[in-house]
Design a protein around this motif. Sequence first.
Motif, PDB file in Angstrom:
ATOM      1  N   MET A   1       0.831  -1.213   0.000  1.00 58.70           N
ATOM      2  CA  MET A   1       0.000   0.000   0.000  1.00 58.70           C
ATOM      3  C   MET A   1       0.856   1.249   0.000  1.00 58.70           C
ATOM      4  O   MET A   1       0.576   2.223  -0.679  1.00 58.70           O
ATOM      5  N   GLU A   2       1.941   1.193   0.820  1.00 57.56           N
ATOM      6  CA  GLU A   2       2.823   2.369   0.906  1.00 57.56           C
ATOM      7  C   GLU A   2       3.494   2.638  -0.440  1.00 57.56           C
ATOM      8  O   GLU A   2       3.635   3.783  -0.865  1.00 57.56           O
ATOM      9  N   SER A   3       3.912   1.534  -1.133  1.00 59.10           N
ATOM     10  CA  SER A   3       4.553   1.707  -2.445  1.00 59.10           C
ATOM     11  C   SER A   3       3.570   2.271  -3.459  1.00 59.10           C
ATOM     12  O   SER A   3       3.930   3.079  -4.326  1.00 59.10           O
ATOM     13  N   ASP A   4       2.291   1.876  -3.336  1.00 56.93           N
ATOM     14  CA  ASP A   4       1.263   2.424  -4.229  1.00 56.93           C
ATOM     15  C   ASP A   4       1.146   3.941  -4.031  1.00 56.93           C
ATOM     16  O   ASP A   4       1.049   4.704  -5.002  1.00 56.93           O
ATOM     17  N   SER A   5       1.136   4.366  -2.783  1.00 56.95           N
ATOM     18  CA  SER A   5       1.016   5.804  -2.484  1.00 56.95           C
ATOM     19  C   SER A   5       2.208   6.572  -3.024  1.00 56.95           C
ATOM     20  O   SER A   5       2.068   7.652  -3.610  1.00 56.95           O
ATOM     21  N   LEU A   6       3.420   5.998  -2.836  1.00 56.71           N
ATOM     22  CA  LEU A   6       4.629   6.674  -3.322  1.00 56.71           C
ATOM     23  C   LEU A   6       4.622   6.755  -4.856  1.00 56.71           C
ATOM     24  O   LEU A   6       4.979   7.788  -5.436  1.00 56.71           O
ATOM     25  N   ASN A   7       4.228   5.644  -5.481  1.00 53.99           N
ATOM     26  CA  ASN A   7       4.144   5.641  -6.957  1.00 53.99           C
ATOM     27  C   ASN A   7       3.169   6.695  -7.467  1.00 53.99           C
ATOM     28  O   ASN A   7       3.414   7.373  -8.467  1.00 53.99           O
ATOM     29  N   LEU A   8       2.020   6.813  -6.755  1.00 54.59           N
ATOM     30  CA  LEU A   8       1.005   7.779  -7.162  1.00 54.59           C
ATOM     31  C   LEU A   8       1.523   9.207  -7.009  1.00 54.59           C
ATOM     32  O   LEU A   8       1.337  10.049  -7.896  1.00 54.59           O
ATOM     33  N   ILE A   9       2.193   9.485  -5.857  1.00 53.14           N
ATOM     34  CA  ILE A   9       2.719  10.838  -5.626  1.00 53.14           C
ATOM     35  C   ILE A   9       3.749  11.183  -6.701  1.00 53.14           C
ATOM     36  O   ILE A   9       3.699  12.258  -7.309  1.00 53.14           O
ATOM     37  N   GLU A  10       4.700  10.249  -6.931  1.00 54.59           N
ATOM     38  CA  GLU A  10       5.754  10.509  -7.908  1.00 54.59           C
ATOM     39  C   GLU A  10       5.185  10.630  -9.322  1.00 54.59           C
ATOM     40  O   GLU A  10       5.599  11.488 -10.114  1.00 54.59           O
ATOM     41  N   SER A  11       4.197   9.768  -9.614  1.00 56.34           N
ATOM     42  CA  SER A  11       3.556   9.813 -10.932  1.00 56.34           C
ATOM     43  C   SER A  11       2.869  11.155 -11.150  1.00 56.34           C
ATOM     44  O   SER A  11       2.972  11.765 -12.221  1.00 56.34           O
ATOM     45  N   ASN A  12       2.164  11.656 -10.116  1.00 59.69           N
ATOM     46  CA  ASN A  12       1.436  12.925 -10.242  1.00 59.69           C
ATOM     47  C   ASN A  12       2.381  14.116 -10.391  1.00 59.69           C
ATOM     48  O   ASN A  12       2.068  15.096 -11.076  1.00 59.69           O
ATOM     49  N   ILE A  13       3.546  14.031  -9.718  1.00 57.53           N
ATOM     50  CA  ILE A  13       4.533  15.128  -9.845  1.00 57.53           C
ATOM     51  C   ILE A  13       4.997  15.231 -11.305  1.00 57.53           C
ATOM     52  O   ILE A  13       5.050  16.322 -11.887  1.00 57.53           O
ATOM     53  N   ILE A  14       5.329  14.053 -11.887  1.00 59.45           N
ATOM     54  CA  ILE A  14       5.788  14.046 -13.282  1.00 59.45           C
ATOM     55  C   ILE A  14       4.638  14.457 -14.217  1.00 59.45           C
ATOM     56  O   ILE A  14       4.837  15.208 -15.179  1.00 59.45           O
ATOM     57  N   LEU A  15       3.422  13.962 -13.905  1.00 53.91           N
ATOM     58  CA  LEU A  15       2.253  14.294 -14.730  1.00 53.91           C
ATOM     59  C   LEU A  15       1.989  15.792 -14.712  1.00 53.91           C
ATOM     60  O   LEU A  15       1.669  16.394 -15.751  1.00 53.91           O
ATOM     61  N   ASP A  16       2.148  16.443 -13.531  1.00 54.52           N
ATOM     62  CA  ASP A  16       1.926  17.893 -13.436  1.00 54.52           C
ATOM     63  C   ASP A  16       2.877  18.655 -14.346  1.00 54.52           C
ATOM     64  O   ASP A  16       2.498  19.669 -14.961  1.00 54.52           O
ATOM     65  N   SER A  17       4.108  18.159 -14.437  1.00 55.44           N
ATOM     66  CA  SER A  17       5.089  18.814 -15.327  1.00 55.44           C
ATOM     67  C   SER A  17       4.637  18.700 -16.781  1.00 55.44           C
ATOM     68  O   SER A  17       4.724  19.652 -17.569  1.00 55.44           O
ATOM     69  N   ALA A  18       4.131  17.508 -17.135  1.00 52.48           N
ATOM     70  CA  ALA A  18       3.649  17.297 -18.506  1.00 52.48           C
ATOM     71  C   ALA A  18       2.429  18.161 -18.795  1.00 52.48           C
ATOM     72  O   ALA A  18       2.300  18.750 -19.879  1.00 52.48           O
ATOM     73  N   ILE A  19       1.529  18.277 -17.788  1.00 54.27           N
ATOM     74  CA  ILE A  19       0.307  19.083 -17.956  1.00 54.27           C
ATOM     75  C   ILE A  19       0.663  20.548 -18.196  1.00 54.27           C
ATOM     76  O   ILE A  19       0.065  21.224 -19.053  1.00 54.27           O
ATOM     77  N   SER A  20       1.644  21.042 -17.452  1.00 53.02           N
ATOM     78  CA  SER A  20       2.069  22.433 -17.610  1.00 53.02           C
ATOM     79  C   SER A  20       2.532  22.693 -19.039  1.00 53.02           C
ATOM     80  O   SER A  20       2.230  23.726 -19.645  1.00 53.02           O
ATOM     81  N   ARG A  21       3.288  21.755 -19.589  1.00 50.45           N
ATOM     82  CA  ARG A  21       3.785  21.900 -20.961  1.00 50.45           C
ATOM     83  C   ARG A  21       2.629  21.815 -21.981  1.00 50.45           C
ATOM     84  O   ARG A  21       2.601  22.564 -22.962  1.00 50.45           O
ATOM     85  N   ILE A  22       1.675  20.909 -21.716  1.00 47.47           N
ATOM     86  CA  ILE A  22       0.524  20.769 -22.614  1.00 47.47           C
ATOM     87  C   ILE A  22      -0.290  22.065 -22.645  1.00 47.47           C
ATOM     88  O   ILE A  22      -0.720  22.532 -23.708  1.00 47.47           O
ATOM     89  N   LYS A  23      -0.480  22.693 -21.460  1.00 41.71           N
ATOM     90  CA  LYS A  23      -1.251  23.934 -21.389  1.00 41.71           C
ATOM     91  C   LYS A  23      -0.562  25.077 -22.125  1.00 41.71           C
ATOM     92  O   LYS A  23      -1.206  26.031 -22.564  1.00 41.71           O
ATOM     93  N   LEU A  24       0.759  24.983 -22.264  1.00 40.87           N
ATOM     94  CA  LEU A  24       1.530  25.990 -23.002  1.00 40.87           C
ATOM     95  C   LEU A  24       1.623  25.644 -24.494  1.00 40.87           C
ATOM     96  O   LEU A  24       2.273  26.367 -25.269  1.00 40.87           O
TER      97      LEU A  24
END
Length: 967
Positions: free
Chosen positions: A1-24
């Motif tokens: 469960m803990e690894s799932d949470s860490l994967n989700l947090i790390e995945s969302n951080i990278i996804l946010d970077s991609a989203i920022s670029r998409i919005k630009l």
Amino acid sequence: MESDSLNLIESNIILDSAISRIKLGEFDKKTGQLLDSALTLFNGIKNPSAQDLANIYSYFDVYTYQSQQLDKNIVYNKAFIKRYIKHKGRNYQKLSMAMSNLGYSLMDVGEPYAAISESLLPLQKLIDSLLNEKIGDTLKSQLKVAQLINYRQLVITAQELENGEILRASVDDFERFLNNKEIPKQALEFMPYALSNLADACIELGNFNKAKEHIEYWKSLIEPDKYIDKLMMIDLESKIHKKNKDYKKLNESYKNAEIIYKKIEKENRFKNTFYASLLYRISSSNLENQNIKDDKLNDVINKLKTLSQSKVKTDTVFMLYAQDLIISKLLNKQQFDSLPYYLDAQFSLAQDFSKTDFLNKNLLHQMKFSFLRGNIGATESIIQRFLQRISIYDINTINAKDEDFKNNLYGSINTAQTAIELSNIVLNYAVKSENKVLVDKSYKLALLAAMLVDVNKSKLNYNLLEKNLIDNINKNLLSARALNQSSDNKDTNEEILNIVEQNLTSQLTIRNSINNVIYEYPIEIQKILDSLNIIEIKLSGLKSNITNSEEKNIDSLKQSLQNLQIKKSDVLLELKGNPLYRDLNNALTFNVSELKSSLLEDIIVRFYDYENLYAFVISKTETKFLNLGNSKKMDKAIASFTKSISTIKDFEDDFKTIISVLNPVIENLDESNVTIIPDGKIAFVPFELLINRDLEKEMTLNYNTSLKLIDNEKDDSTSRLLASYAPTYSVSDGNRNEYIASIERSNSTYDLPFASEEASYITYLFDGDLYKGNSATKTEFINTAPNYSELHLAMHAIVDENNEYNSKLLFSGNSGDDYLDLNAIYNLNLNAELTTLSACNTGYGRIDPFEGVMSLSRAFQYAGSKATVTSLWRVPDKETSIIMKMFYENLKIGESKSESLKRAKLHYLNTVDDPNLKHPYYWAGFILTGDTSAIVSPTNYWLYGIVSFALILIVFLIAKRRLKPKS
């Protein structure tokens, strides 16, 4: 469960970077790498939430679509749908959006078949199922919007596929959606675009009135200054005017388009497309109709040339329009000097743009040009160029009996249209030059067109253009056969019969579709038809892939094609074996060899009327073709003959004319059972008068409407139940309607007293059920008729000669709604061995150039009645009653239907005292159509006689023993 949470947090951080670029608007490689990294981490989560799942995939969808990585877009959307559809916390709006996006991407990569089967149809089923559940108003509104968008996409995709089955179903669903009063406000912003596609589809299907309704609705939704919408509307309206050949309105469209075009802002990228389309459509129609002056035509040509030189690259295609008008003009004027230049230029440009329609037009222009110059040798290469485009390398390999050849035909309905137009041009020149080689080439091209129609049956839109296409195929096949009449080739005769008969079934289905006859199949049949349609879609997709595939993949694709064709054969066998499936609108082919094998001493005469009258005389041993000459003389004689006979006047001169034309047919008839299948005005002639006028010959005569309907399997069942329907017509000044007025008699009466008494007698004779007077209503008939094996209808009938679909049987009641029209009859589900229409004009109808006599008789056959007895003209009540009673008495003792009717007429002639009442008007108008077998087994009556005699003998012996004196 803990690894799932860490994967989700790390995945969302990278996804946010991609989203920022998409919005630009940065849809570059780096954005893609960020998304891939985020998804890799996300896929390590065992149970992600529905929201997180939707979030990451939605940005993959945006990125891959905007960066034109459509293959990746399809992969990601499919993966998301597969995971998300099983998730308990799924959001149906997001699911439907993903399914819709998948459809758009599949369309964009040229996979319309996959778009239909993997996106649009599954989405439609999902939305329909959800709307049938108890859901909140917000979700309901969202689903309604998704439903509207999906219907629009279904219509667009079906048009691209040229799949009439899906197009008709999509249009019907779309229109039901529009008729629903619960259309949410959010859907209205998409409505104008959807209505434009819906109207265009309705035009393609030939339903012009519906198209006009949708255009008017569209007009009510837009602001007055929406000029691009108005230009689109004029474009659609001009399509309707062209198809209706309304050249006055077509030219009004041109004037309106000129005004609207000038009001549209310059930067609109669509205005030239619609404007150029209008200019070309209107001018080409006027040119074809020779209704345009040179200066106006030249002005249009110059405008199209100017439009083709705009900065928008795709506008270059408008030069094709200009070139086509120039070529048509030069051909009309036979100005040949510059024609080769324009023909070459058009061909080159059409190839560059892959415009198949203009490549086809160019071929037709080339063919006309070669004949006008007398260059017959050029025709060979023109035909060869056309055939090579659909992978046929020798015209002599075209063979309707070669299943491999048919299975590897990849052309569309448009290809069939080009083939028959080439056939027309070649045939016209062959007639002028008496060139037998050209006759054969025309025949082969018509044969190819017929096969292309057959393999594309599921794609038919059932419109007027397809009706004309099929009509031309039949006409050319028969004309070519007539021009080559010196050799009576049995195989060629049967080949033509098989094709023409199959085509006539398709034509009738088209006619009924245009007139909104809707077939309602039982659910088990509908499931089989649905599976057949899915197979057809897959087959079309595979054939398209084979045409466009690299050579290394072809063997694998052809194996898949073969497997699908085997599956299709299995489905067709299942369909054929289902006793509920009796409609003529079926996928099964007709084969004259199978029909002949079941004949005994019977002879069938099948007529076809295509300017010339043709006949095939079919027996167990031969199939003979007869060209009876031009139809005009015959038609005139028949019109005069039917008028004379129905008004009890002398008809001998017309009779002799008809006999002289039909004598080649009559010479081939002996005293066998003869079945006549008429076409055109010949359907109005009672053949008994021609071949057995005194009814003394040992022959019986019956009719049918199609070779496909001839059923030689006799029904030996003895379980019979008859129903008679005999309405009364109570009329007062306040309730006289148009139908009642047309049947009013000289003494202002409407009832048929002899018909009523006749119905009672026949019901008593068969111990049946009588629906009389006010119980003989339309509703009662619809509800009860399927329960009976024999139906007797003693009533008035109205035949509308201008629109046969308005023909009606007048049951009890005083309004049009109380009467049974043709559409309603088509959709009955009868189980009748015999339906007798003891009414006026029930076999009579307007002559339709595609179907022959449209009649109530034909409609009852479609509804499931194996045979009908009808009248060709307005029959007298009293004499009809005499013949009908005797007809049923003959049936009761086990005689066949055909023999029963013949003997009833003979009985009438032998018993009537007044010689004036022996005129054919009183008895010859009744005809039997369909199955001729007996409705009661004659063996029953022999058995009853034997049993009765045995009982009498036993009683006599017992009595004798009792009376014997004791010893």
